[in-house]
Write a protein that holds these residues in place. Structure first.
Motif, short mmCIF file in Angstrom:
data_model
loop_
_atom_site.label_atom_id
_atom_site.label_comp_id
_atom_site.label_asym_id
_atom_site.label_seq_id
_atom_site.Cartn_x
_atom_site.Cartn_y
_atom_site.Cartn_z
N MET A 56 2.96 5.70 -19.37
CA MET A 56 2.08 4.61 -19.02
C MET A 56 2.73 3.65 -18.03
SD MET A 56 -0.86 3.62 -19.35
CE MET A 56 -2.13 2.78 -20.13
N VAL A 57 4.03 3.44 -18.17
CA VAL A 57 4.74 2.55 -17.25
C VAL A 57 4.67 3.10 -15.83
CG1 VAL A 57 6.98 1.59 -16.67
CG2 VAL A 57 6.27 1.66 -19.04
N GLY A 58 4.75 4.42 -15.69
CA GLY A 58 4.69 5.05 -14.38
C GLY A 58 3.38 4.77 -13.66
N VAL A 59 2.28 4.76 -14.42
CA VAL A 59 0.97 4.47 -13.83
C VAL A 59 0.94 3.05 -13.28
CG1 VAL A 59 -1.50 4.21 -14.35
CG2 VAL A 59 -0.22 6.13 -15.28
N TRP A 60 1.50 2.10 -14.02
CA TRP A 60 1.53 0.70 -13.57
C TRP A 60 2.40 0.55 -12.32
CZ3 TRP A 60 -2.19 -2.24 -14.82
CH2 TRP A 60 -2.82 -2.11 -16.06
N VAL A 61 3.48 1.27 -12.28
CA VAL A 61 4.36 1.21 -11.11
C VAL A 61 3.62 1.76 -9.89
CG1 VAL A 61 6.46 2.16 -10.08
CG2 VAL A 61 6.51 1.31 -12.42
N VAL A 62 2.94 2.87 -10.03
CA VAL A 62 2.19 3.45 -8.92
C VAL A 62 1.10 2.49 -8.47
CG1 VAL A 62 0.60 5.31 -8.29
CG2 VAL A 62 2.71 5.84 -9.52
N LEU A 63 0.36 1.92 -9.40
CA LEU A 63 -0.69 0.96 -9.04
C LEU A 63 -0.11 -0.26 -8.32
CD1 LEU A 63 -3.06 1.05 -12.15
CD2 LEU A 63 -3.54 1.85 -9.84
N GLY A 64 1.02 -0.75 -8.82
CA GLY A 64 1.67 -1.90 -8.18
C GLY A 64 2.09 -1.59 -6.76
N VAL A 65 2.67 -0.41 -6.55
CA VAL A 65 3.08 -0.01 -5.21
C VAL A 65 1.87 0.12 -4.29
CG1 VAL A 65 4.10 1.89 -3.88
CG2 VAL A 65 5.23 1.07 -5.95
N LEU A 66 0.79 0.70 -4.77
CA LEU A 66 -0.42 0.84 -3.97
C LEU A 66 -1.00 -0.53 -3.58
CD1 LEU A 66 -2.21 3.84 -5.71
CD2 LEU A 66 -1.14 3.80 -3.45
N LEU A 97 0.63 -3.46 -3.39
CA LEU A 97 1.55 -4.10 -2.44
C LEU A 97 1.45 -3.44 -1.07
CD1 LEU A 97 4.72 -4.73 -4.63
CD2 LEU A 97 3.09 -6.42 -3.74
N GLY A 98 1.33 -2.13 -1.04
CA GLY A 98 1.17 -1.43 0.24
C GLY A 98 -0.12 -1.82 0.94
N GLY A 99 -1.17 -1.96 0.19
CA GLY A 99 -2.46 -2.38 0.76
C GLY A 99 -2.39 -3.79 1.32
#
Length: 148
Positions: A1-11, A13-15
């Motif tokens: 679940m932590v991995g999903v939050w990290v991916v969402l956070g990166v997306l 910030l990238g946006g």
């Protein structure tokens, strides 16, 4: 679940970073007072046209795709506008020129008066109409007009 939050956070910030860069692309800024007084590097001073009301000096590098787009906008604009000259300066092998001008990215276009005073600078690919609008007082003051 932590991995999903990290991916969402990166997306997210990238946006946000992409939106900021897009908003700054082609932005025209007036020259700062301290930039008006500095001595120009020799390649820039040699590129200035004393007969043109405004010389656009485009700072480019060899492998810069937006630089080619900028040239495609500014070269025809200068060709059809009296008193406006466009010069492309490749600083790939002379980074000291970009450093002396305070240029941090390419393409950056600087507008100079015949005396070498910086009038404005444009980061990224400009819109031709916005460039003419920003330079209107300098071009119309010399009795020059855009030709159609």
């Amino acid at each position: 679940m932590v991995g999903v939050w990290v991916v969402l956070g990166v997306l997210v910030l990238g946006g946000i970073a992409g939106a900021v860069l897009q908003a700054r692309n082609g932005r025209i800024r007036a020259a700062k007072a301290k930039q008006e007084r500095r001595e120009l590097p020799a390649p820039v001073a040699e590129a200035l046209d004393p007969d043109a009301a405004v010389t656009l000096v485009q700072i480019s590098t060899t492998f810069c795709a937006p630089c080619r787009h900028t040239k495609a906008v500014l070269e025809p604009l200068a060709a059809r506008t009296d008193g406006l000259r466009h010069v492309e300066l490749d600083v790939t092998n002379q980074p000291e020129v970009a450093q002396a001008l305070g240029v941090l990215r390419t393409p950056t276009t600087l507008a100079f008066s015949p005396a070498g005073k910086e009038l404005l600078r444009i980061s990224g690919v400009p819109k031709g109409s916005a460039v003419l609008e920003a330079l209107d007082e300098h071009l119309s003051g010399s009795g020059t007009r855009p030709t159609q």
